[in-house]
Scaffold this motif. Structure first.
Motif, PDB file in Angstrom:
ATOM      1  N   ARG A 104       0.928  -1.573  -0.231  1.00  0.00           N
ATOM      2  CA  ARG A 104      -0.302   0.135  -0.147  1.00  0.00           C
ATOM      3  C   ARG A 104       1.053   1.186   0.410  1.00  0.00           C
ATOM      4  N   LEU A 110       2.609   7.191  -4.567  1.00  0.00           N
ATOM      5  CA  LEU A 110       2.429   7.850  -5.908  1.00  0.00           C
ATOM      6  C   LEU A 110       1.229   8.961  -5.398  1.00  0.00           C
ATOM      7  N   TYR A 114       1.992  12.659  -6.380  1.00  0.00           N
ATOM      8  CA  TYR A 114       0.511  13.582  -7.156  1.00  0.00           C
ATOM      9  C   TYR A 114       0.296  14.460  -6.411  1.00  0.00           C
ATOM     10  N   MET A 144       5.177   8.585 -14.096  1.00  0.00           N
ATOM     11  CA  MET A 144       3.708   8.446 -14.266  1.00  0.00           C
ATOM     12  C   MET A 144       3.465  10.212 -14.410  1.00  0.00           C
TER      13      MET A 144
ATOM     14  N   GLU B  21       1.806  -1.101 -13.892  1.00  0.00           N
ATOM     15  CA  GLU B  21       0.410  -0.942 -14.550  1.00  0.00           C
ATOM     16  C   GLU B  21      -1.164  -0.695 -13.137  1.00  0.00           C
ATOM     17  N   SER B  23       0.025   1.337 -10.773  1.00  0.00           N
ATOM     18  CA  SER B  23       0.067   2.854 -10.411  1.00  0.00           C
ATOM     19  C   SER B  23      -0.977   3.526 -11.416  1.00  0.00           C
ATOM     20  N   GLN B  24      -1.038   2.757 -12.913  1.00  0.00           N
ATOM     21  CA  GLN B  24      -1.751   3.447 -13.805  1.00  0.00           C
ATOM     22  C   GLN B  24      -3.348   3.876 -13.672  1.00  0.00           C
ATOM     23  N   ASN B  26      -4.087   3.676 -10.279  1.00  0.00           N
ATOM     24  CA  ASN B  26      -3.925   4.458  -8.610  1.00  0.00           C
ATOM     25  C   ASN B  26      -4.311   5.774 -10.021  1.00  0.00           C
ATOM     26  N   LEU B  27      -3.536   6.091 -10.256  1.00  0.00           N
ATOM     27  CA  LEU B  27      -2.900   7.213 -10.839  1.00  0.00           C
ATOM     28  C   LEU B  27      -4.560   7.871 -11.118  1.00  0.00           C
ATOM     29  N   LEU B  30      -6.478   9.288  -9.210  1.00  0.00           N
ATOM     30  CA  LEU B  30      -5.802  10.056  -8.066  1.00  0.00           C
ATOM     31  C   LEU B  30      -7.232  10.949  -8.977  1.00  0.00           C
ATOM     32  N   LYS B  31      -6.771  10.810 -10.102  1.00  0.00           N
ATOM     33  CA  LYS B  31      -7.091  12.004 -11.170  1.00  0.00           C
ATOM     34  C   LYS B  31      -8.607  12.165 -11.309  1.00  0.00           C
ATOM     35  N   ARG B 450      -8.958  -1.073  -1.900  1.00  0.00           N
ATOM     36  CA  ARG B 450      -7.858   0.085  -1.034  1.00  0.00           C
ATOM     37  C   ARG B 450      -6.930  -1.234  -0.428  1.00  0.00           C
ATOM     38  N   TRP B 453      -4.612  -1.795  -2.590  1.00  0.00           N
ATOM     39  CA  TRP B 453      -2.988  -0.551  -2.799  1.00  0.00           C
ATOM     40  C   TRP B 453      -2.104  -1.439  -2.206  1.00  0.00           C
TER      41      TRP B 453
END
Lengths: 253, 453
Positions: A104, A110, A114, A144, B21, B23-24, B26-27, B30-31, B450, B453
């Motif tokens: 986690r 990350l 961000y 990223m 993969e 992280s994409q 997760n991002l 986030l976005k 979660r 993650w």
């Protein structure tokens, strides 16, 4: 704000010198710049800027400090300012190995990067990130969140092979909107690599990789000997070097 | 060794790819935004079907109670003409030079009772949505309230006797109603003023020994006084949300008064209500007339919303009134369904009470009768068979005309969480349970994500 990350397959390619000189030129143009040393394996901003501050990026990642507490302004001359985030080896001591399974925490780092980006996006024109060379999770984090990635490579055999691997496995997976620029730093190395033929052969391979897989390829003169200096502010700057950097800046503006 | 290095390198690359993969995803989360917005976007993206289902249920849970269980809509009553002519008659024939109501054209004096009744009628008409001169009403109500308030309702300057307890409580009820009419333009009726009058009334008439309303120096107490107290105290509690005032705890006071009614005025064996109790000889006297029962009904219906207890329900008593006092033509009689005593006053109060109890089917029948049989010469007569039109009879006519629309507003105002048709309907319960299950499902899904993650 544009986020630019500077990556390489191996160390010693002149990544930090390149980044800080780009930062210096942009700062001289009165752009607002935040440069982050995210090369946790070999943090080196301290070589360029002497600091006694003891607040590092790792403090922010480990939620010990707020983002505003780790940013330090650096006045280069009357007009130019550069804001910096330094790193220390602390973080690496705690996270020396990539784990077999994702934790986690990885997602947290990350998210932290961000959030840092979101926190500062209205304050700066450019956020420049110096990363760990190779296939490291934290390097991937930097890539990223970036709009532009500079991959710096010398024409050494290992770098050429490594770049190919990076392209095939990482860069192709990144979002299409990310602009990838290959910077070929024409260092002539010693030993076998000093062989002119091998050098030319590797250079040709790099050019081909750049043409096939990158948005742009730029060759810069050997600037290893120029390291630990920000030439835009030198009294007798290396004009050729600066000119090549200004050409690069045009690609990102 | 070289193979080992190659293997290590491949493992590193594989791990990096997996990380990228993950992280994409997760991002992307986030976005998609921060906090609630991010979670909602995430939900929408990854649980589209669930979100659509939840949205439909949410819309249904709002639409169904509104469409199918909504209260009667407030519409302007076709009785507008009756209202206009009656108000004109009161203002021209039954108002003195100072603007106060007068008893009739020959007896040109006013009384506290008449002033209380006028301000009540004006307050109800003003709230019922009829077209009228709002300022005119407000001025008159203010004038009357000012005069009455100076005497704190208990004694009026020209009286030889104190105001009857019935009117004392009706006056308090009028104050509560007038406040809603005057609050937009004037602060003439403050909460403190209502509390003062309420306190003074309780101090004057509430027996120290028992929860009993009794006239001073009297051996007898009366059912009408108890029920008026119950009605006013319950209404005050429901409208203001205050159940306590200077040492008086209203819910226990109301229950005490209901117990007094049960003990002194009600014979549960014969199901008979009496209107007087003589404490010196411990005797219940005189069968209760319709007026007693009408106000007992409304008092009980309000008290029931405060979770008090009485042996009979308000609906039982309302039904008892219909059985014993209302004839086949929907006339409300004073002592029994066959007597000749059919007064506009009883019709008006019974209409008001029926609408307040959401018994509109009864209210409308009696209201039709009042416009058919009591409306005369631009006003209302006092009693069937006679032609006397007084200020009071016209005011009762106005109360009757206002009741339908006003009662909807009055019932909606109540602060206490009273179980309503909408809140306990099976549909609402069904929807609530499904929504809770879905929320739990989504929540669990989120936790699992979660953890990944």
């Amino acid at each position: 704000m544009k986020t630019v990350c500077v990556h390489s397959y191996k160390g010693g390619t002149g990544k930090t010198t390149f980044l800080l000189n780009i930062a210096g030129i942009l700062a001289k143009q009165e752009k607002k710049i935040l440069a982050i040393d995210y090369d946790l394996r070999a943090p080196s901003f301290q070589s360029y800027f002497k600091t006694t501050k003891q607040s590092f990026l790792s403090h922010y990642l480990l939620e010990e400090k707020d983002v505003n507490d780790i940013i330090f302004p650096c006045k280069i001359d009357e007009r130019a300012n550069l804001d910096l985030i330094f790193s220390s080896m602390e973080f690496l001591k705690q996270h020396s190995k990539q784990r077999d399974k994702l934790s986690r925490d990885d997602a947290k780092y990350l998210a932290k990067m961000y959030n840092l980006q979101k926190n500062v996006e209205k304050k700066y024109d450019f956020m420049l990130i110096d990363t760990i060379p190779g296939f490291f999770y934290r390097s991937i984090d930097s890539m990223m969140i970036s709009d532009i990635i500079f991959l710096i490579s010398t024409p050494s055999t290992s770098n050429v092979l490594g770049i190919d691997e990076l392209c095939n496995n990482i860069y192709t997976m990144l979002q299409k909107e990310t602009k990838m620029i290959l910077i070929i730093n024409k260092i002539e190395e010693e030993g076998v690599e000093a062989d002119k033929e091998i050098f030319e052969e590797n250079l040709a391979k790099l050019r081909k990789i750049g043409k096939d897989k990158f948005s742009a390829v730029v060759e810069v003169p050997y600037f290893n000997i120029l390291s630990e200096r920000i030439h835009a502010f030198e009294e007798q700057p290396q004009e050729e070097f600066l000119k090549s950097l200004q050409d690069i800046i045009k690609l990102i503006e | 060794m070289k193979k080992q290095e190659q293997d290590d390198s491949l493992t590193e690359i594989k791990k990096a790819r997996e990380y990228l993969e993950e992280s994409q995803k997760n991002l992307a989360r986030l976005k998609s935004g921060k906090g609630v917005r991010r979670k909602l976007r995430f939900l929408l993206k990854e649980n589209t079907l669930l979100v659509i289902l939840l949205s439909i249920l949410l819309i249904l849970s709002i639409v169904i109670p509104v469409v199918f269980l909504r209260p009667d809509q407030i519409i302007v009553d076709p009785m507008q003409e009756h209202v206009d002519t009656t108000i004109n008659l009161i203002f021209t024939n039954f108002t003195d030079n100072s603007g106060f109501p007068i008893i009739n054209e020959t007896l040109q004096t006013t009384s506290s009772e008449l002033m209380i009744l006028s301000s009540l009628a004006y307050a109800l008409i003003a709230q019922a949505g009829f077209e009228h001169n709002q300022e005119d009403f407000q001025t008159k109500i203010s004038q009357i309230i000012n005069t009455l308030e100076n005497d704190t309702f208990v004694t009026y300057e020209n009286r030889s006797e104190p105001l009857p307890i019935f009117y004392q409580f009706l006056g308090l009820y009028t104050l509560l109603q007038s406040k809603y009419v005057l609050e937009a333009t004037s602060d003439i009726i403050s909460s403190a003023m209502i509390q003062n009058v309420l306190l003074k009334t309780l101090e004057s008439y509430l027996s120290n020994e028992a929860s009993l309303i009794i006239p001073p120096n009297s051996n007898s107490s009366y059912l009408i006084d108890q029920v008026m107290a119950i009605w006013v105290l319950s209404t005050y509690t429901l409208l203001t949300g205050n159940d306590w005032l200077s040492g008086y705890y209203f819910e226990s006071l109301i229950q005490g008064l209901l117990d007094v009614v049960s003990e002194f005025f009600f014979n549960s064996t014969t199901n008979i209500l009496y209107q007087e109790y003589n404490h010196s000889v411990n005797e219940s006297r005189t069968l209760a007339e319709v007026e007693n029962l009408i106000f007992f009904t409304v008092a009980l219906s309000k008290a029931e919303r405060l979770y008090t207890y009485f042996e009979k329900s308000s609906y039982n008593i309302h039904q008892q009134i219909i059985n014993e006092f209302v004839d086949d033509k929907w006339f409300v009689h004073a002592s029994n369904a066959s007597d000749e005593e059919v007064y506009v006053k009883n019709q008006a109060y019974f209409i008001l009470v029926s609408y307040l109890m959401n018994l509109g089917n009864v209210g409308i029948e009696v209201q039709n009768k009042i416009t058919e049989s009591f409306s005369m010469n631009n006003g209302f007569i006092e009693k069937i068979g006679e032609e006397d039109i007084t200020c009071e009879s016209c005011l009762y006519g106005l109360v009757a005309l206002a009741s339908k629309n006003w009662s909807v507003i009055e019932n909606q105002r109540e602060n206490v969480n009273i179980p309503t048709a909408a809140s306990v309907s099976p549909i609402s319960i069904y929807i609530t349970v499904i929504m809770m299950l879905l929320v739990i499902k989504v929540w669990r899904k989120k936790i699992v994500i979660r953890r990944n993650w």
